[in-house]
Each structure stands twice: as structure tokens, then as C-alpha cells.
Scaffold this motif. Structure first.
Motif, mmCIF file in Angstrom:
data_model
loop_
_atom_site.group_PDB
_atom_site.id
_atom_site.type_symbol
_atom_site.label_atom_id
_atom_site.label_comp_id
_atom_site.label_asym_id
_atom_site.label_seq_id
_atom_site.Cartn_x
_atom_site.Cartn_y
_atom_site.Cartn_z
ATOM 1 N N LYS B 370 11.866 -47.961 -7.502
ATOM 2 C CA LYS B 370 12.453 -46.913 -6.660
ATOM 3 C C LYS B 370 11.801 -45.565 -6.910
ATOM 4 N N TYR B 371 10.718 -45.566 -7.677
ATOM 5 C CA TYR B 371 10.221 -44.278 -8.131
ATOM 6 C C TYR B 371 9.859 -43.352 -6.978
ATOM 7 N N TYR B 372 9.470 -43.962 -5.845
ATOM 8 C CA TYR B 372 9.001 -43.118 -4.753
ATOM 9 C C TYR B 372 10.122 -42.220 -4.239
ATOM 10 N N ALA B 373 11.273 -42.807 -3.972
ATOM 11 C CA ALA B 373 12.407 -42.031 -3.478
ATOM 12 C C ALA B 373 12.833 -40.993 -4.506
ATOM 13 N N LEU B 374 12.859 -41.415 -5.766
ATOM 14 C CA LEU B 374 13.319 -40.502 -6.812
ATOM 15 C C LEU B 374 12.355 -39.348 -6.997
ATOM 16 N N MET B 375 11.050 -39.691 -6.891
ATOM 17 C CA MET B 375 10.039 -38.649 -7.018
ATOM 18 C C MET B 375 10.187 -37.626 -5.916
ATOM 19 N N ASN B 376 10.431 -38.118 -4.727
ATOM 20 C CA ASN B 376 10.603 -37.188 -3.618
ATOM 21 C C ASN B 376 11.775 -36.269 -3.867
ATOM 22 N N PHE B 377 12.815 -36.870 -4.439
ATOM 23 C CA PHE B 377 13.977 -36.052 -4.751
ATOM 24 C C PHE B 377 13.606 -34.949 -5.731
ATOM 25 N N LEU B 378 12.892 -35.337 -6.771
ATOM 26 C CA LEU B 378 12.479 -34.345 -7.771
ATOM 27 C C LEU B 378 11.594 -33.286 -7.120
ATOM 28 N N GLY B 379 10.726 -33.749 -6.211
ATOM 29 C CA GLY B 379 9.844 -32.815 -5.525
ATOM 30 C C GLY B 379 10.640 -31.782 -4.747
ATOM 31 N N ASN B 380 11.681 -32.262 -4.047
ATOM 32 C CA ASN B 380 12.535 -31.327 -3.316
ATOM 33 C C ASN B 380 13.224 -30.379 -4.270
ATOM 34 N N ALA B 381 13.654 -30.937 -5.406
ATOM 35 C CA ALA B 381 14.345 -30.107 -6.389
ATOM 36 C C ALA B 381 13.422 -29.011 -6.901
ATOM 37 N N LEU B 382 12.141 -29.352 -7.029
ATOM 38 C CA LEU B 382 11.181 -28.349 -7.496
ATOM 39 C C LEU B 382 11.115 -27.172 -6.550
ATOM 40 N N ARG B 383 11.280 -27.458 -5.271
ATOM 41 C CA ARG B 383 11.190 -26.372 -4.293
ATOM 42 C C ARG B 383 12.458 -25.532 -4.259
ATOM 43 N N GLU B 384 13.560 -26.086 -4.805
ATOM 44 C CA GLU B 384 14.822 -25.337 -4.798
ATOM 45 C C GLU B 384 14.710 -24.117 -5.700
ATOM 46 N N GLU B 385 15.686 -23.219 -5.512
ATOM 47 C CA GLU B 385 15.807 -22.113 -6.446
ATOM 48 C C GLU B 385 16.238 -22.679 -7.796
ATOM 49 N N GLY B 386 15.812 -22.054 -8.874
ATOM 50 C CA GLY B 386 16.268 -22.531 -10.175
ATOM 51 C C GLY B 386 15.555 -21.792 -11.278
ATOM 52 N N GLY B 387 16.174 -21.753 -12.414
ATOM 53 C CA GLY B 387 15.609 -21.024 -13.543
ATOM 54 C C GLY B 387 14.541 -21.833 -14.260
ATOM 55 N N TYR B 388 14.024 -21.239 -15.311
ATOM 56 C CA TYR B 388 12.930 -21.852 -16.040
ATOM 57 C C TYR B 388 13.332 -23.203 -16.630
ATOM 58 N N GLU B 389 14.518 -23.257 -17.239
ATOM 59 C CA GLU B 389 14.936 -24.494 -17.888
ATOM 60 C C GLU B 389 14.969 -25.665 -16.904
ATOM 61 N N PHE B 390 15.474 -25.377 -15.718
ATOM 62 C CA PHE B 390 15.585 -26.397 -14.688
ATOM 63 C C PHE B 390 14.196 -26.889 -14.278
ATOM 64 N N LYS B 391 13.302 -25.958 -14.020
ATOM 65 C CA LYS B 391 11.948 -26.331 -13.608
ATOM 66 C C LYS B 391 11.237 -27.081 -14.738
ATOM 67 N N ARG B 392 11.480 -26.600 -15.923
ATOM 68 C CA ARG B 392 10.816 -27.241 -17.052
ATOM 69 C C ARG B 392 11.285 -28.700 -17.166
ATOM 70 N N ALA B 393 12.596 -28.888 -16.976
ATOM 71 C CA ALA B 393 13.120 -30.254 -17.064
ATOM 72 C C ALA B 393 12.441 -31.150 -16.036
ATOM 73 N N ILE B 394 12.223 -30.622 -14.841
ATOM 74 C CA ILE B 394 11.584 -31.443 -13.805
ATOM 75 C C ILE B 394 10.151 -31.768 -14.196
ATOM 76 N N VAL B 395 9.427 -30.723 -14.660
ATOM 77 C CA VAL B 395 8.032 -30.970 -15.043
ATOM 78 C C VAL B 395 7.977 -32.001 -16.170
ATOM 79 N N GLU B 396 8.886 -31.848 -17.136
ATOM 80 C CA GLU B 396 8.925 -32.822 -18.236
ATOM 81 C C GLU B 396 9.191 -34.228 -17.696
#
Lengths: 227, 882
Positions: B370-396
Motif C-alpha cells: 500500500k506504500y503508494y497511497a500512503l506515500m501520496n498521503f505523506l506527500g500531501n502532508a508535506l505541502r500542508e502548513e506545519g512546524g519543523y517537528e512535523f516536517k522533520r517527522a515526515i522526512v524521517e
């Protein structure tokens, strides 16, 4: 709620017409008999209580139209630094000495001089009580006490001395009288002016300490009183 | 703090409540008074003891209690409080007791003990509770030696008719007996039978029962067969909510609880999910989410209820519901869930967003398809507003996924590329750029990443530009394509004139190293393909510093701060083994908690990496050993005593080429003793290859202050490896000390204290390599088969591949390459690739093949190293342990 208010009004009226309040601080080295003295004054009973005071005791007593609030402070070394805080603004300071404890006369003298040298306490009348005159070998001679404790060198305070025995109730009545006089005087004097020219006043004891009818002389401002 | 100046008005105690209340409010709000202010206020407050109004007196108590920590000389009120304890007003007695126990010291407690004992058995519940709670306070603040003698009174209070007193008495009784397992068991048993009146007391009882159960359970026994478990089940049907919840939670937290045992607890929690009170719902969903992290199947029955909670007005409940569902949901419900999360992602705080990201990451690993759907979700999340910790968690999360699911690499990279196009955190940009430089050239279409990198080069600040230059250069270094090299050269040309020194330096360095100047100048002919290959090889060598960068950094700092520059800095002397620092272990622990399968709902948050602590720092600062330089390896501290003993000792083993230094960190936990001349006697008779010893004792070991003592043992032969047990005994001279004054006796006496044996095994001698080889295969080939040892073993005590893999890694102390330490639970076979550096710097690599047979795990091991003896030794160590 209403009764509380009524109570307050009553109290206020009483204060206005009948009562004078005075605050006293009782100091001295440990085992000098401070707490015993306070108990004697407030209850009239002598209790040979040997538990050292940790911190302080607070007592309120009514004597002859004056309410005495007594701060009885612990005499151990660790509490001595705190004495000053409870001396500020009181009507009189009472310093109790164990007249039979020669070894610590020096310590007592230093502590007395130290506390009286604080500027915040200037002008507060001091009563030195040489307690335990009932013990054999106790110093009863007022002159000797004045000399030993260097009372003549104190010049910012009115100083009086009595030799007392809390156990045998010797000179307790004159002590009380002194306190009451100073309580009423302080309040009346405060309307006039501060003590302008504080001088040393010592009460000479004419008769031996054992006699209950001692007639001490006090300051020039208060005429000598006999009981 | 204007209040403080007003505090003088307290002396006239007419408007006291009006002043005290705001003062207490300030202190309660967290406004800190300085010690001077606090003392001043405190003494003014003490003067209020002259008043006798109950309401005012209560304020006085509160004020003293609040000021007790900051003000000095609070002991002054002891006498007044003692008097109040003996008064006939119950309110005074109760409050004075609490305050007095707060300000008193251990000595003074003995003087008031008599009163406290009387109060415990007092008829008035408020007074009795006050004394009981004060007893707990005394124990918790280590003033409670006298409290332990109150067992009779407290037991009597247990039968008090007020539920509150019973609750407090139970808590205190447990505190008194907590170290005596048998006594606790008896207490709990009698209470269980008799039943507690107060729900709070029952809650306590549930906790104690749970503790006993988890301590007493042995392998093979079911909780069902244990008598106390029945009590927990009984509590599940209690009429009070908190008792039911506590029992359910206790069952859920029991180690290795079986699904059948868990079932009733889960159904209680399920009923709570539809309760109207948010606190109850929150508690239930939080516990369910915790269960789900270890046993998702047990919670699936609640899925329907949890889906309702996604729209709960309380966002904390909603987030927990989502993260739990992500764990318990089946593969085909993922898409639907993702859609729902998307809807409310923007409404919740960063903290919860991070939780969701972590949950998604875990899900990706669970359902790789299912990684494709989940990745897309993370990708959308990256575009959302959010602080450093949030972005860092996604990159990690992306980085983690790339390692675990190789086929996701390309998608990951393109998401990350997009992310750095609009990223306000330079730290994350540089990280992504470095990753692009490392992975990009090996992707099918390296060219498309170059555009993203180049954009950074024009648009960003110096730090990011420098990273971009390095990334671009690595494309040129790795790629064989002539046209690509040329475009990189052209792109780098503008950086040669960059305004920032670092960027310019890097551009010049890489241009020259890679022979790109030719393209840039266009005058001379570009180098031919052979030359290019040579240059590339050269650069890789150049970029590959022969030792790990952190080691180099530490050594250079040491060199510079030593102030002696007679000899030039020698890079070959830098240790190749990874520095073991406490940060290291912390980071790995953190990664585990963030991304391990055991991820709890709130694990990993709030864990902050501490400052890097170099384990070898102390030993290198010791004058006796400073000439030895940096040790080859420093092992993490190991306890040689139980945690709660008179003296505790830890050891850090430092390995050198010719010595072994044992750094003992001893702590004296007795406040009435002072130890002097503390040293550890080490018996080396069981260990070969060890010779003379130098002992550096700790001159003084005062109460609670850790002190270090060293033992340096010479190694006789470089190729005789010290393996075996070292018996350790702590020797010292004791002086009795008065804990209050801190004065020690003149005369001391000699004494000794036995410590656990210290085992030196293969893993002790094996260090982590500073850098993992980028490809195991090429490193394996490079090492060559000269010192190869092959052997096969039957690992009989293991019934699963994963336990065998962990055991082999622990035994050898080596590090896995290429993520081969991740074992599929159902795998029948597995290949584990290991690398490590053996003392004093011998490179070792292991190729281990595991096959699950019917009874045990078969292991085929191939070892390569730079020394034949080492290969032999390691292979023997496995057969020896088996």
C-alpha cells in the motif's frame, strides 16, 4: 455575616475606649526561662517545661487594661539571626538572662549588644531580666549585672534591669507593671514625639531579691512605682 | 511582583485575606519569588499567628506550605504548628500536620511522631487523612524512617469508617511495605477478600495486584491460573467507572497477556468509547491504542466504535482513534481512513500530526503493497502548513521507508524534491540535498533531480547552496555519462563566483577534483573517458576520509586544544571505530521508538537528544592515561551491582592496542559513610593475554557523588585476545559520618564489597565501524577470501529466525549492513550481512545464512577479516556459546 460585623464594631469600640495593645518580644539564650516566664504571665502558673522552643511562641494576655502580645522566640543559636525580624516595631524588648549560668554571660552580652545595635530597633525600650535568682550562686546584685552585661554602653535605648525568679515569683509583679506602663506610654508617646534623648535607666533593687516586696526605681520619665 | 512590596501591610492584619489570596494565586500560577522575597513574605506571614480566625489561619497554612521550598529558615514555625496540632480545632490539627511535615527535617520528625501516631487513629477523617498523607510525604522525601514503625496505627486506620481514610491508609501501608514482597502480597490478599469501601482504594489495590502479577508470572503459566487475576476480572464488573477502567488497563499492561485474558478488558473499554464524558472516552481510546501497538487483533472488535470517534469534537480523542485504527484496520480500509484523516489534518496541533505520521510510517512497513497511497498521503502532508517537528517527522518517515521498501525509492525522492522547492527549514533542505546526491545518481533518470538541485543553487541561502553544490558534484563523480558531467560543470560554473566562501570553496574543489574545469573554460579539450574514470576514483578516495568524520572532528579539536603543534596531525591515528557516545545510543533508541513496530501512541515524542557525551572523555583527561590517546573503543557503561545496594558501581571498558582500562564509576548511597581510597581489585587469572596492572584509586567517595577509579591492565600480546570473566572486588576504607553535620570520624576501617563479574566477550572487543560500507558486496570482495573461515551451526535454542539473528548480532557485537537486520516474522530463511572492527582495528565482515528447520535454526556462517586468527576466534565464539 452580620454577627461578624457586629463583633468587629464591638472590638473597635473597645479598642477605642478601654484597651491598649502592646507587642513584646522576649529574647535570651536557650534555657534562660523565656517560655516559662511567658507561661507564668499568661496563666499565672509556674511550669517547669524543659522542651526547647523551636521557632517561636505567640501569646496574647490581658493585664490591667492592656493586651500583651508576646513573641517568645527560641534561644538556640540557629534562631538568633531571626530575632530582629520579630523586634521591629514592638513596644518593648525583654531580654532574659540565666543569672546562674556564668559560662554563657559573655555570649548573652554579645547577643544583647548585637541585637540592640540594629538601627531598625532604635528607641525601643529594653527590659533586662536576670532570671533564676532562686538558684544558689545566682547573681542578684543589679550593679554587677549592669557591669557584666555592659548595659551602660547602650545608648540608643531606654534600658531597665530587674532581678527576678519565675519559680518563686520574685519581682514578677514589678516586671508586669513595667510592661503595662510601657505599653500605655508607648501609645501615648507615639502621638507626641519619639524618644529624644534616650538615656540609661536602671532600676536599683533596694531589698534582697528573695523579698517579694521589692521596690525598684525606673526611668525618669515614669515615676518610680512601688507595689 | 508589586505584591511583594505590599506585603508589609500584612503586619497590620486587617486586610490580610485581601492580600494573601492574590499572593497565593501568584505563587500558584507559577510566579517564582526569589529566596529573599519569599523569606520576607514568609516572616510577615508568621506574624499572623497572632490572629485566631480560622479562615485567616488557613491562609497562613497555605502560604507557609507554598513558601516552604523557597523561603529560608521556615523551621521557625515548628513550635507554632506543634501547638496547633495539639489544639482542639480539627481544621487546625489537620492543616498544621500537613504543613509541619512539609517543613520539618528527619530529626524533628521524631519529636512530633507521637502526635502523628495519635492523629492516624483519630475519629475525625480529615485529621486522620492528613496524618496519613503526611506520612506518605515523609517517606517520599526520605524523612520517613519513623513512619515505618507506624504499621499498627495505619492498619487500624484501614478499618476507619470513612472511605477517604481507608484509601490513604492503604497507600501509606503499601509505601511502608513496598520492599517486602511477601508483606505486600499478604496485605493485598487480605484487602481483596475484605473489599475496599472507597473506589480510590480499589484502584490502588488493582495497581498493586497488577504489579504482583507481572512480577510473579513465570513462563508457561497463564494469568488465569493465578489467584489475583480473578480479582482483576471481578473489578471489571465493579460499579465505579474508575475501578473498571483501572482494572482493564491493568490487564492490558500485563506482560505477555493472552488474547483470551485480554478480551473482557477490551469489551469494557469498548463500552467506555460511547460514554458521554470525554475523559472516559479519552482514557479508553488511549488504552486501546496502547493495546493496538502490540496486539492489533485484540482491538479490531472496537473498529466500528472507533470510526465514530474520528468525528469526536475532542481532537485528542479523534487523533488517538485514527492512529489506533491505522494499526488495527485491515489492508483494504486504509484508503478510506486516509481520506478521513486528510479532512481533519489541518485542524489538529503539530504534536498530533507527528503521531499520525509515525503511525502511517508503521503502516507502510506493515503493508508494503500500500506504500503508494500512503506515500501520496505523506506527500500531501508535506505541502500542508506545519512546524519543523512535523516536517522533520515526515522526512524521517521517507528516509525510513526508502531503506525498508527499495521499490519506493523513486516516489520518495520525487516527493522530497518537490518538498525542497518550498521548504523554509534549511536543516531539512540540506538533508534532502545530501540524500539526493547519494541516491540520485543511481536512479534510472538522474537528470531530473539535477533541475531541483540547481533551483536551490539559485534561490536559497548559503548553507543550502553549499549542500546543493556537493550534491551536484556527486552526480558528476558517480555518473559515467559525458553529457551529464558536462551539464553539471556548466551549472557549477556560476557557483565559482558565489558570494559565500564555503559555497565557492566547494565549487572550486569539486571542479578541480573532477576535471570539470575543462568544460567550464571550453578552451582545452575535455578529459577522455579513461582519465575521467581515474579522476572519479580519485575523488571518491578524496571524499572518503579514511576515518569517520565525527572521530576526525573530536581528534582535531583535541589536537588544537592541546596547544602542542610540534608534530603534525596524523590522520591515520584516528580511530576507525565509531565513537560510542551516549547520544549515539539515545538516537538509536529514539529511532526505534519512533519507527519500531512497538510504537506506542506517545512514544518518541518529547524525547530530546541530549548533548553528545564522549564516553572516553574522562579517561583521556586522567593524567595517568592521557598519553595513551583515544581508546580504540569504549564500551557503554555496564552495571556491576543491583540498582538499590549500599554502593553501586558501573564500569566502562576502554580498549587500547596495548592496554585495557577499566573505568569504574562508583556511587556511595549511604549518607552516614564516607569512603576513602576506593579502588577495585580485579582478578585477571581467568583471562589470558593480560599482564601487569596499574590502579588509580578514587581518593574520596562521599554520599551520592559518583567518583571514578581506574584499573589499567597491560596486554601481553597483541594477538592474544582478553576474553573471559574478571572477578571484581571494591576495596576501601570506611569512615562513619554524621549525616546532618557532614563530619566524619577520624578513624576509618578497611572494608570490601563484592561486585558482579565483568565479562569480556567478543562483542566487547568488537567496535562499530565509523561508516557502513555503501555496498556490502564490494566491501566483501575488497576484503578477499584470504582469511575466510566458513562453518555451519545448528542453533538449537532458537525457534524463529528473528531470535537467532538477534542472538548472533549480540554475540558478535557487529552491525548489520543493507538493512539485513530486519527479519520478516514468517520468513523461513534469511541472509544477514554484518560488519565490524575488531580490536585493534581489524576489519571483519560476516555473511550469515539462516534457515528455519523443523526443530531449530541452521546457520551457515562465512567470515572474512584482515587477520586469520580473528576469523577463527569469532567462528569459535559461536560454536562455544552454542
Amino acid at each position: 455575616m452580620f454577627s461578624q460585623l457586629w463583633q468587629n464594631i464591638l472590638e473597635w469600640l473597645q479598642n477605642l475606649f478601654f484597651q491598649q495593645e502592646m507587642e513584646l518580644t522576649i529574647l535570651g539564650l536557650q534555657n534562660a526561662g523565656k517560655t516559662t516566664l511567658v507561661n507564668l504571665i499568661s496563666t499565672g502558673d509556674f511550669t517547669d517545661d524543659r522542651i526547647p522552643t523551636v521557632g517561636f511562641n505567640m501569646r496574647r494576655v490581658q493585664k490591667g487594661g492592656v493586651t500583651l502580645k508576646m513573641w517568645d522566640l527560641g534561644g538556640q543559636a540557629r534562631f538568633r539571626t531571626m530575632w530582629e525580624r520579630y523586634c521591629r516595631g514592638v513596644s518593648a524588648v525583654v531580654f532574659v538572662i540565666d543569672a546562674a549560668d556564668y559560662d554563657r554571660f559573655d555570649t548573652a552580652r554579645l547577643e544583647l549588644q548585637d541585637i540592640l545595635s540594629r538601627r531598625a530597633l532604635d528607641g525601643i525600650p529594653v527590659l533586662v531580666l536576670a532570671n533564676k535568682s532562686d538558684l544558689p550562686g545566682a547573681v542578684k546584685d543589679i550593679d554587677e549585672i549592669i557591669n557584666t552585661f555592659g548595659l551602660t554602653e547602650i545608648n540608643n535605648h531606654e534600658v531597665s534591669v530587674y532581678s527576678i525568679s519565675a519559680k518563686n515569683r520574685v519581682n514578677i509583679d514589678v516586671t508586669l507593671q513595667w510592661l503595662i506602663d510601657h505599653g500605655s506610654k508607648k501609645t501615648s508617646a507615639s502621638t507626641a514625639a519619639a524618644v529624644v534623648n534616650p538615656a540609661l535607666h536602671n532600676s536599683q533593687q533596694s531589698t534582697p531579691a528573695q523579698s517579694a516586696s521589692a521596690a525598684p526605681t525606673t526611668s525618669t520619665e515614669t515615676p518610680p512605682s512601688t507595689s | 511582583m508589586a505584591m511583594v512590596s505590599d506585603e508589609r501591610a500584612l503586619a497590620k492584619y486587617k486586610d490580610e485575606d485581601m492580600i494573601m489570596s492574590p499572593l497565593l494565586y501568584l505563587v500558584g500560577q507559577g510566579d517564582r519569588l526569589t529566596p529573599e522575597e519569599a523569606t520576607e513574605v514568609f516572616f510577615s506571614v508568621t506574624k499572623l499567628f497572632q490572629a485566631n480566625q480560622p479562615s485567616l489561619r488557613r491562609l497562613v497554612y497555605l502560604a507557609i506550605k507554598e513558601l516552604a521550598h523557597t523561603a529560608e529558615e521556615v523551621i521557625i514555625v515548628t513550635n507554632c504548628l506543634t501547638k496547633d496540632i495539639n489544639s482542639d480545632v480539627d481544621m487546625y490539627r489537620a492543616n498544621a500536620t500537613r504543613v509541619l511535615c512539609k517543613i520539618t527535617d528527619a530529626q524533628m520528625v521524631q519529636q512530633i511522631e507521637r502526635y502523628l501516631k495519635q492523629e492516624i487513629v483519630d475519629k475525625n477523617p480529615v485529621v486522620a487523612s492528613a496524618a496519613l498523607v503526611s506520612g506518605q510525604q515523609l517517606i517520599m522525601h526520605n524523612k520517613g524512617d519513623v513512619v515505618r514503625r507506624w504499621v499498627n496505627e495505619v492498619t487500624q486506620a484501614l478499618d476507619h469508617k470513612s472511605p477517604m481514610v481507608q484509601y490513604h491508609a492503604l497507600a501509606l501501608l503499601y509505601l511502608i511495605k513496598q520492599h517486602d514482597r511477601l508483606a505486600v502480597s499478604k496485605l493485598v490478599q487480605s484487602m481483596c477478600q475484605q473489599g475496599a469501601r472507597s473506589p480510590m482504594a480499589t484502584v490502588l489495590l488493582v495497581r498493586y495486584v497488577a504489579r504482583i502479577l507481572s512480577e510473579e508470572v513465570t513462563e508457561g503459566t497463564e494469568y488465569k491460573d493465578m489467584p489475583f487475576f480473578g480479582f482483576l476480572e471481578h473489578c471489571l464488573r465493579h460499579r465505579s467507572d474508575i475501578v473498571m477502567y483501572e482494572a482493564a488497563r491493568a490487564i492490558a499492561l500485563l506482560p505477555n497477556v493472552s488474547p483470551a485474558e485480554l478480551q473482557p478488558a477490551v469489551s469494557v473499554l469498548q463500552r467506555f468509547l460511547v460514554q458521554s464524558r470525554p475523559a472516559v472516552r479519552f482514557a479508553a481510546i488511549r488504552t486501546l491504542s496502547m493495546i493496538a501497538s502490540s496486539m492489533p487483533l485484540a482491538v479490531t472488535s472496537c473498529n466500528a466504535d472507533m470510526e465514530v470517534l474520528i468525528s469526536d469534537p475532542n481532537r485528542s480523542i479523534a487523533t488517538l482513534a485514527i492512529t489506533t485504527l491505522l494499526r488495527t484496520g485491515s489492508e483494504n480500509s486504509i484508503e478510506r481512513l486516509l481520506k478521513q484523516i486528510q479532512n481533519f489534518l489541518c485542524e489538529i496541533s503539530d504534536e498530533f500530526k507527528v503521531k499520525i505520521v509515525v503511525a502511517i510510517h508503521a503502516l507502510c512497513i506493515k503493508y508494503p503493497s500500500k506504500y503508494y497511497a500512503l506515500m501520496n498521503f505523506l506527500g500531501n502532508a508535506l505541502r500542508e502548513e506545519g512546524g519543523y517537528e512535523f516536517k522533520r517527522a515526515i522526512v524521517e518517515a521517507y528516509l525510513g521507508l526508502m531503506n525498508k521498501i527499495p521499490e519506493s525509492k523513486e516516489t520518495c525522492l520525487s516527493h522530497l524534491c518537490e518538498f525542497i522547492e518550498d521548504c523554509e527549514h534549511a536543516q531539512l533542505s540540506t538533508r534532502v540535498l545530501h540524500l539526493l546526491g547519494k541516491e540520485g545518481p543511481h536512479m534510472p533518470e538522474p537528470g531530473k533531480y539535477i533541475r531541483y538541485i540547481y533551483n536551490r543553487l539559485i534561490l536559497e541561502n548559503a548553507v543550502v547552496r553549499a549542500a546543493a553544490v556537493s550534491a551536484l558534484a556527486s552526480f558528476a563523480a558517480e555518473s559515467a555519462s559525458e553529457s551529464l558531467r558536462k551539464s553539471v560543470a556548466i551549472l557549477l560554473r556560476q557557483s565559482l563566483m558565489d558570494s559565500d566562501d564555503e559555497v565557492r570553496d566547494r565549487a572550486v574543489f569539486f571542479s578541480q577534483k573532477l576535471g570539470l574545469e575543462a568544460y567550464q573554460k571550453k578552451a582545452t579539450a575535455p578529459p577522455g573517458p579513461e582519465e575521467v574514470a581515474e579522476l572519479q576514483e580519485d575523488t571518491k578516495q578524496g571524499m572518503n576520509i579514511p576515518c569517520p568524520v565525527p572521530n576526525l572532528e573530536v581528534e582535531l579539536t583535541r589536537y588544537l586544544s592541546s596547544g602542542i603543534f610540534d608534530t603534525p596531525f596524523d590522520m591515520t591515528k584516528v580511530s576507525k571505530a565509531a565513537l560510542v557516545t551516549s547520544k549515539d545510543s539515545e538516537v538509536s533508541a529514539r529511532n526505534e521508538s519512533l519507527f519500531g513496530d512497538s510504537t506506542g501512541p506517545d512514544a518518541g515524542l518529547g524525547v530530546s537528544a541530549k548533548a553528545q557525551v564522549d564516553l572516553a572523555e574522562e579517561v583521556m583527561a586522567t593524567p595517568e592515561f592521557s598519553s595513551f590517546g583515544r581508546p580504540f573503543k569504549s564500551c557503554p557503561p555496564k552495571d556491576l551491582t543491583e540498582a538499590e545496594t549500599e554502593y553501586t558501581a558501573k564500569v566502562i571498558v576502554h580498549l587500547y592496542e596495548a592496554h585495557v582500562i577499566l573505568e569504574f564509576i562508583c556511587v556511595n548511597t549511604l549518607n552516614d559513610q564516607l569512603l576513602e581510597d576506593v579502588f577495585i581489585q580485579v582478578d585477571t587469572s581467568d583471562v589470558s593475554g593480560l599482564g601487569g596492572m596499574t590502579i588509580v584509586p578514587a581518593p574520596r567517595l562521599a554520599y551520592g557523588e559518583p567518583s571514578r577509579s581506574y584499573v589499567c591492565i597491560d596486554r601481553t600480546e597483541v594477538d592474544e585476545y582478553p576474553l573471559g570473566q574478571l572477578a571484581c572486588t571494591m576495596k576501601f576504607s570506611v569512615k562513619d559520618m554524621d549525616p546532618t553535620t557532614g563530619e566524619a570520624d577520624e578513624e576509618g576501617y578497611e572494608d570490601e564489597y563484592g561486585l558482579d563479574d565483568l565479562e569480556l566477550d567478543v562483542a566487547t572487543l568488537m567496535a562499530k565501524p565509523g561508516e557502513l560500507p555503501s555496498s556490502f558486496k564490494s566491501a566483501w570482495e575488497a576484503l578477499g577470501p584470504d582469511n575466510e573461515v566458513a562453518d555451519s551451526f545448528m542453533l538449537e535454542q532458537h525457534d524463529s529466525i528473528s531470535s537467532a539473528v538477534t542472538a548472533v548480532m549480540d554475540l558478535l557485537g557487529m552491525t548489520a549492513c543493507d538493512g539485513t537486520d530486519n527479519v520478516n516474522d514468517r520468513a523461513r530463511g534469511h541472509i544477514l550481512l554484518l560488519t565490524g572492527v575488531f580490536v585493534p582495528g581489524v576489519q571483519v565482515m560476516v555473511h550469515a545464512k539462516f534457515v528455519l528447520t523443523s526443530e531449530c535454526v541452521a546457520l551457515e556462517l562465512v567470515l572474512r577479516s584482515e587477520l586469520h586468527a580473528v576469523s577463527e576466534l569469532l567462528a569459535n565464539s559461536i560454536s562455544g556459546s552454542d
